[in-house]
Design a protein around this motif. Structure first.
Motif, mmCIF file in Angstrom:
data_model
loop_
_atom_site.group_PDB
_atom_site.id
_atom_site.type_symbol
_atom_site.label_atom_id
_atom_site.label_comp_id
_atom_site.label_asym_id
_atom_site.label_seq_id
_atom_site.Cartn_x
_atom_site.Cartn_y
_atom_site.Cartn_z
ATOM 1 N N GLY A 1 -20.211 12.432 6.168
ATOM 2 C CA GLY A 1 -20.964 11.743 5.134
ATOM 3 C C GLY A 1 -20.150 11.446 3.894
ATOM 4 N N LYS A 2 -18.815 11.497 3.987
ATOM 5 C CA LYS A 2 -17.944 11.302 2.837
ATOM 6 C C LYS A 2 -17.128 10.013 2.991
ATOM 7 C CE LYS A 2 -19.054 15.272 1.000
ATOM 8 N NZ LYS A 2 -19.804 15.367 -0.287
ATOM 9 N N VAL A 3 -16.731 9.462 1.855
ATOM 10 C CA VAL A 3 -15.866 8.277 1.851
ATOM 11 C C VAL A 3 -14.456 8.695 2.261
ATOM 12 C CG1 VAL A 3 -14.819 6.503 0.402
ATOM 13 C CG2 VAL A 3 -17.213 7.108 0.091
ATOM 14 N N ILE A 4 -13.861 7.949 3.164
ATOM 15 C CA ILE A 4 -12.500 8.246 3.592
ATOM 16 C C ILE A 4 -11.512 7.166 3.173
ATOM 17 C CG2 ILE A 4 -13.232 9.643 5.562
ATOM 18 C CD1 ILE A 4 -12.782 7.216 7.359
ATOM 19 N N TRP A 5 -12.018 5.992 2.758
ATOM 20 C CA TRP A 5 -11.106 4.909 2.365
ATOM 21 C C TRP A 5 -11.888 3.874 1.574
ATOM 22 C CZ3 TRP A 5 -10.554 -0.401 3.641
ATOM 23 C CH2 TRP A 5 -9.301 -0.965 3.343
ATOM 24 N N ALA A 6 -11.230 3.300 0.562
ATOM 25 C CA ALA A 6 -11.824 2.236 -0.244
ATOM 26 C C ALA A 6 -10.711 1.300 -0.687
ATOM 27 C CB ALA A 6 -12.567 2.802 -1.449
ATOM 28 N N HIS A 7 -11.038 0.005 -0.762
ATOM 29 C CA HIS A 7 -10.028 -0.989 -1.138
ATOM 30 C C HIS A 7 -10.708 -2.196 -1.758
ATOM 31 C CE1 HIS A 7 -6.578 -3.725 -0.855
ATOM 32 N NE2 HIS A 7 -5.836 -2.650 -0.643
ATOM 33 N N GLU A 8 -10.003 -2.845 -2.663
ATOM 34 C CA GLU A 8 -10.525 -4.039 -3.306
ATOM 35 C C GLU A 8 -10.623 -5.189 -2.307
ATOM 36 O OE1 GLU A 8 -9.424 -7.096 -7.008
ATOM 37 O OE2 GLU A 8 -7.945 -5.665 -6.230
ATOM 38 N N GLY A 9 -11.678 -5.999 -2.436
ATOM 39 C CA GLY A 9 -11.870 -7.167 -1.588
ATOM 40 C C GLY A 9 -12.746 -6.864 -0.389
ATOM 41 N N HIS A 10 -12.989 -7.878 0.429
ATOM 42 C CA HIS A 10 -13.747 -7.699 1.654
ATOM 43 C C HIS A 10 -13.325 -8.779 2.640
ATOM 44 C CE1 HIS A 10 -15.993 -11.010 -0.098
ATOM 45 N NE2 HIS A 10 -16.668 -11.168 1.023
ATOM 46 N N GLY A 11 -13.625 -8.537 3.900
ATOM 47 C CA GLY A 11 -13.248 -9.481 4.941
ATOM 48 C C GLY A 11 -12.336 -8.833 5.972
ATOM 49 N N LYS A 12 -11.928 -9.618 6.934
ATOM 50 C CA LYS A 12 -11.136 -9.105 8.051
ATOM 51 C C LYS A 12 -9.775 -8.599 7.603
ATOM 52 C CE LYS A 12 -9.516 -10.327 12.689
ATOM 53 N NZ LYS A 12 -9.477 -11.372 13.734
ATOM 54 N N THR A 13 -9.119 -9.317 6.705
ATOM 55 C CA THR A 13 -7.781 -8.887 6.265
ATOM 56 C C THR A 13 -7.839 -7.550 5.529
ATOM 57 O OG1 THR A 13 -8.026 -10.213 4.242
ATOM 58 C CG2 THR A 13 -6.933 -11.245 6.118
ATOM 59 N N ILE A 14 -8.905 -7.308 4.777
ATOM 60 C CA ILE A 14 -9.027 -6.043 4.048
ATOM 61 C C ILE A 14 -9.355 -4.905 5.003
ATOM 62 C CG2 ILE A 14 -10.275 -4.821 2.239
ATOM 63 C CD1 ILE A 14 -8.437 -7.033 1.232
ATOM 64 N N PHE A 15 -10.306 -5.125 5.906
ATOM 65 C CA PHE A 15 -10.672 -4.072 6.857
ATOM 66 C C PHE A 15 -9.507 -3.744 7.792
ATOM 67 C CE2 PHE A 15 -13.901 -2.685 10.307
ATOM 68 C CZ PHE A 15 -13.821 -1.378 9.855
ATOM 69 N N ALA A 16 -8.675 -4.746 8.079
ATOM 70 C CA ALA A 16 -7.513 -4.503 8.935
ATOM 71 C C ALA A 16 -6.531 -3.531 8.281
ATOM 72 C CB ALA A 16 -6.820 -5.818 9.260
ATOM 73 N N LYS A 17 -6.478 -3.518 6.954
ATOM 74 C CA LYS A 17 -5.574 -2.585 6.270
ATOM 75 C C LYS A 17 -5.956 -1.143 6.552
ATOM 76 C CE LYS A 17 -4.402 -5.713 2.463
ATOM 77 N NZ LYS A 17 -4.407 -5.925 0.988
ATOM 78 N N PHE A 18 -7.248 -0.885 6.733
ATOM 79 C CA PHE A 18 -7.677 0.468 7.085
ATOM 80 C C PHE A 18 -7.162 0.848 8.470
ATOM 81 C CE2 PHE A 18 -10.921 2.843 9.521
ATOM 82 C CZ PHE A 18 -10.789 4.075 8.900
ATOM 83 N N PHE A 19 -7.290 -0.043 9.427
ATOM 84 C CA PHE A 19 -6.831 0.266 10.784
ATOM 85 C C PHE A 19 -5.314 0.407 10.852
ATOM 86 C CE2 PHE A 19 -10.974 -1.756 11.814
ATOM 87 C CZ PHE A 19 -11.523 -0.690 12.514
ATOM 88 N N HIS A 20 -4.584 -0.261 9.964
ATOM 89 C CA HIS A 20 -3.129 -0.122 9.957
ATOM 90 C C HIS A 20 -2.693 1.286 9.556
ATOM 91 C CE1 HIS A 20 -2.637 -4.752 9.360
ATOM 92 N NE2 HIS A 20 -2.837 -4.416 10.625
ATOM 93 N N LEU A 21 -3.574 2.023 8.866
ATOM 94 C CA LEU A 21 -3.249 3.392 8.464
ATOM 95 C C LEU A 21 -3.445 4.398 9.584
ATOM 96 C CD1 LEU A 21 -4.962 3.391 4.939
ATOM 97 C CD2 LEU A 21 -2.544 3.011 5.448
ATOM 98 N N LEU A 22 -4.102 4.003 10.662
ATOM 99 C CA LEU A 22 -4.415 4.910 11.757
ATOM 100 C C LEU A 22 -3.369 4.813 12.853
ATOM 101 C CD1 LEU A 22 -8.266 4.286 12.108
ATOM 102 C CD2 LEU A 22 -7.078 5.870 10.590
ATOM 103 N N THR A 23 -3.144 5.923 13.526
ATOM 104 C CA THR A 23 -2.255 5.937 14.682
ATOM 105 C C THR A 23 -3.001 5.440 15.922
ATOM 106 O OG1 THR A 23 -2.834 8.219 15.249
ATOM 107 C CG2 THR A 23 -1.018 7.892 13.674
ATOM 108 N N LYS A 24 -2.284 5.206 16.986
ATOM 109 C CA LYS A 24 -2.913 4.751 18.225
ATOM 110 C C LYS A 24 -3.900 5.783 18.760
ATOM 111 C CE LYS A 24 0.901 1.765 19.731
ATOM 112 N NZ LYS A 24 1.891 1.478 20.800
ATOM 113 N N GLU A 25 -3.545 7.065 18.616
ATOM 114 C CA GLU A 25 -4.455 8.112 19.078
ATOM 115 C C GLU A 25 -5.734 8.143 18.244
ATOM 116 O OE1 GLU A 25 -1.305 8.486 18.366
ATOM 117 O OE2 GLU A 25 -0.420 8.784 20.361
ATOM 118 N N GLN A 26 -5.604 7.944 16.947
ATOM 119 C CA GLN A 26 -6.784 7.928 16.082
ATOM 120 C C GLN A 26 -7.662 6.713 16.352
ATOM 121 O OE1 GLN A 26 -4.778 8.114 12.310
ATOM 122 N NE2 GLN A 26 -4.873 10.352 12.197
ATOM 123 N N LEU A 27 -7.050 5.569 16.627
ATOM 124 C CA LEU A 27 -7.820 4.374 16.965
ATOM 125 C C LEU A 27 -8.584 4.559 18.268
ATOM 126 C CD1 LEU A 27 -5.269 1.566 16.015
ATOM 127 C CD2 LEU A 27 -7.390 2.096 14.839
#
Length: 434
Positions: A181-207
């Motif tokens: 129930g906690k926030v794990i990531w926040a970033h300015e903006g919205h859309g596919k390019t912004i949400f993709a930045k979150f997935f870039h922080l994850l490893t293949k195992e985490q994905l």
């Protein structure tokens, strides 16, 4: 010697030697200090031992917590060292963070207050500039959250949503972990390019470990899922689906109000001038329909007696609008089914009803629901909603409102993480006790 020990205990500093104390003409206290031998000649960023570069720019002052109504400053030399990693930097001091003119205890107090008070109140209480609070928040977040990537471990169910933080379509994207129930990531903006930045922080195992992603009906959420975690299931929040139906119902209500208003004008066109007191009043149907928005939007068990009477009037006066209301209520009840199979059957029945209802807004709505059919079924199967994230968005707006806005978006993101994530912000004496 006893006085210096008492001063050191009051100041709550470690690896620090007290040299002298003076009272300035303005009533403030200036205390001359210096780091102990083991804390000298260290990099201000990483803390490693480094050779000395020069003496810096002389004496520097750091503001610490007030003594009653008197300001207190720590005064010390600020030499520079050569770090093999960071180059020429100001030497480390044990009582303050790098690039700060305040002691650690002062920043801990300012950060705790900023989570509970407005920036104006904090600046007045601590006698600092309004613009100083934002950098203090950022330094505290960096100190209390040295490894943000640790939140990405064991992610299985996440939620994503965007919320506005400023006028002019300024948005911030927030991702939460449904299990904590906690926030794990926040970033300015919205859309596919912004949400993709979150997935870039994850490893293949985490994905590969992500199984469910909740959100609204935005296309960019599904686009990112297809690119980075195609095996995960998408869940559309029931609140947003019911909101779609409420918006469609309101569109039908506005059309009914316009028709009733036009019919009333055709029946009794108003003449020029003020009407007489004994003149008959016009048709009140349009007025009743205009004021029935809340009665149509609320759940039946929450209606007031007046709103119940409005529904009875609508059922008699406008069969089409009442049928749209029943469609909205039927869709809301679909998400209250405990059994996934029964919920699927109810949803299929609702789609068939909406498809042949001859109400344009609901015909379009059933097409939209068909496009998100699998995501809605996954929502009913796993009972996953964005309620926690919507509450988090409310906290974010409250933080922005309390601070009267943030000029620096990085300070806002740091405030969100301090307020809504798993970071524990305490008062200075609580850190001391721990």
């Amino acid at each position: 010697m006893l006085t210096k020990k008492i001063l050191k205990s009051i100041l709550n500093v470690k690896h620090t030697a007290i040299d002298d104390i003076n009272i300035q003409p303005d009533g403030s206290f200036s205390i001359r200090v210096h780091p102990t031998k083991g804390a000298q000649c260290r990099c201000g960023r990483c803390g490693r031992k480094c050779p000395c570069y020069d003496k810096g720019r002389g004496i520097r002052s750091w503001r610490t917590c007030d003594w009653n109504n008197h300001k207190v400053f720590l005064m010390a030399e600020a030499p520079r060292v050569i770090c093999p990693l960071h180059g020429v930097v100001t030497a480390y001091v044990p009582w303050a963070r790098h690039n700060s003119r305040f002691t650690k205890e002062f920043e801990e107090l300012a950060t705790w207050l900023s989570l509970s008070c407005t920036k104006t109140a904090v600046s007045a209480l601590l006698r600092i500039s309004w613009n100083t609070i934002g950098p203090i928040i950022s330094r505290m977040r960096a100190d209390l959250d040295p490894n943000p990537a640790a939140r990405f471990e064991n992610l299985a169910r996440i939620g994503v949503d965007e919320t506005s933080y400023k006028k002019g379509h300024k948005y911030i994207t927030v991702v939460i972990d449904h299990d904590t129930g906690k926030v794990i990531w926040a970033h300015e903006g919205h859309g596919k390019t912004i949400f993709a930045k979150f997935f870039h922080l994850l490893t293949k195992e985490q994905l590969a470990r992500i199984k469910l992603v909740s959100g609204d009906g935005a296309k960019w959420i599904q686009g990112c899922m297809d690119d980075y975690c195609p095996e995960a299931k998408r869940c559309i929040d029931p609140f947003h689906v019911v909101q779609w139906a409420t918006e469609a119902l309101d569109e039908v209500r506005r059309a009914a109000w316009r028709n009733a208003l036009r019919d009333a004008k055709d029946k009794s066109p108003r003449k020029r001038g003020r009407p007489r007191k004994d003149a008959p009043k016009g048709d009140a149907a349009a007025k009743d329909l205009k004021g029935a928005r809340f009665a149509l939007g609320k759940a039946p068990e929450r209606l007031t007696p007046k709103q119940q009477a409005q529904l009875v009037f609508i059922a008699k006066a406008d069969k089409r609008l009442y049928r749209a209301y029943l469609l909205k209520e039927k869709l809301r009840l679909v998400f209250q089914c405990e059994d996934a199979a029964a919920a699927k059957e109810e949803l299929d029945g609702w789609i068939k009803w909406a498809q042949h209802c001859r109400i344009k807004a609901f015909v379009e709505l059933q097409r939209k629901i068909r496009r998100h059919y699998d995501a809605i079924l996954a929502t009913m199967e796993h009972h996953l909603s964005n309620a926690v994230l919507e509450a988090t968005n409310r906290k974010i707006k409250l933080a922005v409102y309390m601070a009267y806005g943030f000029r620096n978006i990085d300070n806002l993101v740091d405030m969100i993480m301090l307020r809504c994530s798993d970071i524990d912000v305490q008062l200075p004496w609580e850190y001391q006790a721990a």
